[in-house]
Design an enzyme around this catalytic site. Structure first.
Site, PDB file in Angstrom:
ATOM      1  N   SER A   1       6.057  -3.256   3.443  1.00 61.98           N
ATOM      2  CA  SER A   1       5.905  -1.949   4.084  1.00 61.98           C
ATOM      3  C   SER A   1       6.518  -1.993   5.479  1.00 61.98           C
ATOM      4  O   SER A   1       6.513  -3.032   6.127  1.00 61.98           O
ATOM      5  CB  SER A   1       4.426  -1.592   4.205  1.00 61.98           C
ATOM      6  OG  SER A   1       4.236  -0.479   5.048  1.00 61.98           O
TER       7      SER A   1
ATOM      8  N   CYS B   1      13.981  10.738  -0.299  1.00 64.58           N
ATOM      9  CA  CYS B   1      13.169   9.744   0.402  1.00 64.58           C
ATOM     10  C   CYS B   1      13.234   8.397  -0.330  1.00 64.58           C
ATOM     11  O   CYS B   1      13.797   8.295  -1.411  1.00 64.58           O
ATOM     12  CB  CYS B   1      11.724  10.219   0.516  1.00 64.58           C
ATOM     13  SG  CYS B   1      11.015  10.626  -1.087  1.00 64.58           S
TER      14      CYS B   1
ATOM     15  N   GLU C   1      -0.401  12.780  -1.226  1.00 61.69           N
ATOM     16  CA  GLU C   1       0.904  13.394  -1.419  1.00 61.69           C
ATOM     17  C   GLU C   1       1.499  13.924  -0.110  1.00 61.69           C
ATOM     18  O   GLU C   1       0.823  14.616   0.652  1.00 61.69           O
ATOM     19  CB  GLU C   1       0.769  14.545  -2.432  1.00 61.69           C
ATOM     20  CG  GLU C   1       2.012  15.368  -2.642  1.00 61.69           C
ATOM     21  CD  GLU C   1       3.214  14.557  -3.125  1.00 61.69           C
ATOM     22  OE1 GLU C   1       3.076  13.847  -4.135  1.00 61.69           O
ATOM     23  OE2 GLU C   1       4.284  14.638  -2.493  1.00 61.69           O
TER      24      GLU C   1
ATOM     25  N   GLU D   1       1.230   8.358  -2.329  1.00 62.58           N
ATOM     26  CA  GLU D   1       1.872   9.155  -3.374  1.00 62.58           C
ATOM     27  C   GLU D   1       3.014  10.041  -2.861  1.00 62.58           C
ATOM     28  O   GLU D   1       2.906  10.674  -1.813  1.00 62.58           O
ATOM     29  CB  GLU D   1       0.822  10.072  -4.017  1.00 62.58           C
ATOM     30  CG  GLU D   1       1.385  11.006  -5.075  1.00 62.58           C
ATOM     31  CD  GLU D   1       0.309  11.898  -5.673  1.00 62.58           C
ATOM     32  OE1 GLU D   1      -0.712  12.169  -5.012  1.00 62.58           O
ATOM     33  OE2 GLU D   1       0.481  12.326  -6.821  1.00 62.58           O
ATOM     34  N   CYS D   2       4.101  10.052  -3.633  1.00 63.01           N
ATOM     35  CA  CYS D   2       5.189  11.003  -3.418  1.00 63.01           C
ATOM     36  C   CYS D   2       5.674  11.362  -4.809  1.00 63.01           C
ATOM     37  O   CYS D   2       6.565  10.725  -5.353  1.00 63.01           O
ATOM     38  CB  CYS D   2       6.296  10.371  -2.589  1.00 63.01           C
ATOM     39  SG  CYS D   2       7.769  11.407  -2.501  1.00 63.01           S
TER      40      CYS D   2
ATOM     41  N   ARG E   1      -2.068  11.071   7.079  1.00 61.87           N
ATOM     42  CA  ARG E   1      -2.622  10.032   6.208  1.00 61.87           C
ATOM     43  C   ARG E   1      -3.708   9.221   6.892  1.00 61.87           C
ATOM     44  O   ARG E   1      -4.547   8.631   6.236  1.00 61.87           O
ATOM     45  CB  ARG E   1      -1.499   9.107   5.719  1.00 61.87           C
ATOM     46  CG  ARG E   1      -0.690   9.734   4.634  1.00 61.87           C
ATOM     47  CD  ARG E   1       0.470   8.868   4.254  1.00 61.87           C
ATOM     48  NE  ARG E   1       1.480   8.796   5.313  1.00 61.87           N
ATOM     49  CZ  ARG E   1       2.589   8.071   5.230  1.00 61.87           C
ATOM     50  NH1 ARG E   1       2.810   7.334   4.164  1.00 61.87           N
ATOM     51  NH2 ARG E   1       3.474   8.081   6.206  1.00 61.87           N
TER      52      ARG E   1
ATOM     53  N   VAL F   1       0.884  -1.168   0.000  1.00 66.03           N
ATOM     54  CA  VAL F   1       0.000   0.000   0.000  1.00 66.03           C
ATOM     55  C   VAL F   1       0.918   1.213   0.000  1.00 66.03           C
ATOM     56  O   VAL F   1       1.686   1.417   0.945  1.00 66.03           O
ATOM     57  CB  VAL F   1      -0.913   0.003   1.239  1.00 66.03           C
ATOM     58  CG1 VAL F   1      -1.747   1.279   1.274  1.00 66.03           C
ATOM     59  CG2 VAL F   1      -1.814  -1.225   1.250  1.00 66.03           C
TER      60      VAL F   1
ATOM     61  N   ASP G   1       2.005  13.563  10.420  1.00 64.44           N
ATOM     62  CA  ASP G   1       1.415  12.721   9.376  1.00 64.44           C
ATOM     63  C   ASP G   1      -0.095  12.943   9.372  1.00 64.44           C
ATOM     64  O   ASP G   1      -0.716  12.961  10.428  1.00 64.44           O
ATOM     65  CB  ASP G   1       1.731  11.248   9.703  1.00 64.44           C
ATOM     66  CG  ASP G   1       1.651  10.343   8.489  1.00 64.44           C
ATOM     67  OD1 ASP G   1       0.674  10.477   7.730  1.00 64.44           O
ATOM     68  OD2 ASP G   1       2.551   9.513   8.315  1.00 64.44           O
TER      69      ASP G   1
END
Ligand SMILES: [Zn+2]
Length: 491
Positions: free
Chosen positions: A423, A328, A359, A316-317, A401, A313, A399
Site C-alpha cells: 500500500s 484508477c 466505495e 472497495e472501488c 475513509r 488493506v 477522503d
C-alpha cells in the site's frame, strides 16, 4: 416535568424526552380506546411495556388497504423502545473487552418478541441488508419471527483467542466473538433469544484471469497447495459486519460519545432515535458495508510473529475492482496484492487481503462519478495538480475513509507485525503502526501495472504524501500529468 437547561445536548435530550412523554400519553389513550373497542384483554395482560399502539395509529396514517398488507404479519401493537427506563425493558448487560464471550455477553439487536425486552444494541443485524429483510417480511416472503437454523454453519477455522480481544480499546468496531455466537450463546439461542453471528468464516477457491497470466508468464507457480494444479487459489475468508462500541469509537476519534451519537442521529436522518434517548445502549450496528478478509496459506501463521506476513488493506472501488475501469489503480493494486500474498504463502509464510466496503473513499459511487465528470470537464483538463480539489469541491472533503477503525480487524486476526505492506497510503500505515502493529516494509505498485489514465490519481497521491520508492513528482509534473480528455470518453 420541569427540567433545567444545562447544555445544548442535554437540553435537546430533555426536549425529546418531554415530547416522548406527550406522545406516550396520547398513544396510551388511543391504545386503551382501541383495546376497549376491540374488547382486547389479552394485550393488557402482557408484561407492561409502554408505549404500545396499533401499527397504523403509531405512524399517524390510515391503515393500508387489506390487499397491500399480508394478514397478521405483525402483532397489532408496535412496541417502541426509544423511551428510557421503560417498564419491562431490561437490556442484557455487556462488558466490552471481557475475556470470554459469556462474560462479555451476547449482542442482541433483534426486536423479535423474545428478544425485544433484553435487546442491548441499537440498529439491526445484517448491516444495510436489514432493509431487504424488511421488504421480504412486508411482502410476505419471510416471517418476521423466522429464526435461522445454524446447523453446519460453524467456522472451519477460529483464529484462537488473541490477547487483543481482551483489550476494550484495541477492537471497538467489530465483535471479536462474532463468529462464535452460536457456540458461545447456544443455550440462549435455543431458549428463543434471537442472537445472530456478525462474522462468518469459510473456505473457497478463487480463479482470476490475471493470476492465470502470472502463471503463464512465470511470475507464479502452481504448487498444488496455495495454487492448485488448475491454477486456482485456495483461500480462507471471513466476512465481518461492523459492531460499534460507541464509547470506544468516540475515543478512537478523540471526540465525546454524546457528539458521536448526535452526529450519527442527525446524518442518518434521525433514523435511530435510541442514539439520543438510550445512552444505556452502548453498542450500535451501523447500516454500512462491512469487510472481508482473504487469507492465502496457513491461517495459523497470521498471528505468529515468527512467520512472514504480506498484507494489503483494500478499499472497495467497484468500477475498477470488478468492472475494470482504468481511471484508477484499484484493481491492478488489488491483483498485485493478491499475487504478493500468494508468493509469500508459497515461500512458507502467509498472505492476507482485507477488503473494506468503502466505495469511492467512502463517498459512494454517485459522488465519485460527479467528481469524474468535474475532473474531465474542468478548464485545463484532468490534471494531477487538481485531482483532490475536484473531490473537495463536491464532497467537502477529499477522503472519508478515516482509517482509525481499520486496524481493528488486524487485531481480531491477532496480527502483531506485517512484513510486507502492499500500500502507498499514509493514512493506512499510520493507523496500523499507531495501533501497535509494526510494518517492516512498505511496497508500492510497480510502474508497469499502472493504467495510463490513472497516472493522474497516482501522481496526485504521491504529491499528497503517499508512500513511493520513486521520486516525488514536481509541481510541473503534476500540471503535465493529464488524464484522458472528456471528448475522448464519448462513446
Ligand atoms: Zn478506483
Amino acid at each position: 416535568m420541569t427540567l433545567p437547561k444545562e447544555s445544548t445536548d442535554t437540553g435537546l435530550l430533555k426536549t425529546i424526552l418531554e415530547k416522548l412523554e406527550n406522545i406516550e400519553s396520547s398513544i396510551q389513550t388511543k391504545s386503551a380506546m382501541t383495546d376497549n373497542e376491540q374488547g382486547d384483554t389479552e394485550t393488557q395482560s402482557k408484561a407492561p411495556i409502554s408505549p404500545s399502539v396499533p401499527a397504523s395509529k403509531a405512524a399517524g396514517i390510515s391503515p393500508p388497504s387489506p390487499t397491500s398488507l399480508k394478514d397478521n404479519v405483525y402483532e397489532s401493537h408496535v412496541i417502541l423502545t426509544t423511551y428510557p427506563n421503560q417498564v419491562g425493558i431490561k437490556p442484557i448487560s455487556l462488558k466490552w473487552g471481557a475475556t470470554s464471550a459469556q462474560e462479555r455477553g451476547p449482542i442482541v439487536a433483534s426486536r423479535h418478541p423474545q428478544s425485544i425486552r433484553i435487546r442491548n444494541a441499537i440498529g439491526a443485524y445484517g448491516g444495510s441488508y436489514c432493509i431487504y429483510r424488511a421488504l421480504a417480511v412486508a411482502i410476505g416472503d419471510l416471517s418476521p419471527n423466522h429464526r435461522p437454523d445454524y446447523t453446519n454453519t460453524e467456522p472451519p477455522f477460529t483464529f484462537g483467542h488473541p490477547a487483543q480481544w481482551d483489550d476494550p480499546e484495541k477492537i471497538v468496531s467489530i465483535d471479536p466473538w462474532g463468529h462464535l455466537t452460536v457456540e458461545s450463546f447456544g443455550d440462549q439461542i435455543s431458549k428463543g433469544i434471537d442472537i445472530r453471528p456478525t462474522i462468518a468464516v469459510t473456505r473457497a477457491h478463487m480463479k482470476l484471469a490475471e493470476v492465470d497470466e502470472a502463471i503463464e508468464q512465470g511470475r507464479l507457480a502452481k504448487d498444488g497447495d496455495v495454487v492448485t494444479s488448475e491454477g486456482q487459489l485456495k483461500v480462507l475468508k471471513a466476512a465481518i459486519e461492523p459492531v460499534w462500541y460507541l464509547p470506544g469509537v468516540a475515543k478512537r476519534f478523540g471526540i465525546g460519545e454524546t457528539l458521536l451519537r448526535r452526529a450519527l442521529f442527525e446524518d442518518t436522518g434521525g433514523m435511530y432515535p435510541e442514539l439520543i434517548t438510550r445512552p444505556d445502549l452502548k453498542v450500535f450496528l451501523p447500516p454500512i458495508g462491512g469487510l472481508t478478509v482473504y487469507i492465502f496459506g496457513d491461517p495459523e501463521k497470521i498471528s505468529d510473529p515468527s512467520q512472514k506476513l504480506t498484507m494489503r488493506v483494500h478499499d472497495e472501488c467497484n468500477g475498477s475492482d470488478v468492472f475494470g475501469s482504468d481511471i484508477c489503480t484499484c484493481r491492478p493494486y488489488l491483483i498485485y496484492g493478491i499475487e504478493q500474498c500468494v508468493k509469500t504463502a508459497q515461500e512458507g509464510g502467509v498472505g492476507a487481503i482485507v477488503y473494506f466496503r468503502k466505495e469511492g473513499r467512502a463517498l459512494g459511487e454517485v459522488t465519485k462519478y460527479l467528481v469524474y465528470n468535474a475532473r474531465k470537464r474542468q478548464e485545463g483538463g484532468d490534471t494531477a495538480a487538481n485531482y483532490f480539489k475536484r473531490t473537495e469541491c463536491i464532497a467537502g472533503v477529499k477522503d472519508m475513509r478515516f482509517q482509525a477503525l481499520m486496524p481493528d480487524v488486524l487485531h481480531w486476526l491477532g496480527i502483531k507485525k506485517i512484513d510486507r505492506f502492499i500500500s502507498m497510503s499514509n493514512m493506512k500505515y499510520n493507523a496500523i503502526t499507531g495501533s501497535g502493529i509494526d510494518i517492516l516494509e512498505r511496497v508500492s505498485i510497480p510502474e508497469d501495472m499502472i493504467p495510463e489514465d490513472s497516472q493522474v490519481e497516482i501522481k496526485a497521491k504521491i504529491a499528497d504524501g503517499y508512500f513511493t520508492t520513486e521520486n516525488a513528482p514536481t509541481e510541473k509534473d503534476l500540471v503535465n500529468t493529464r488524464g484522458r480528455d472528456w471528448d475522448d470518453i464519448h462513446h
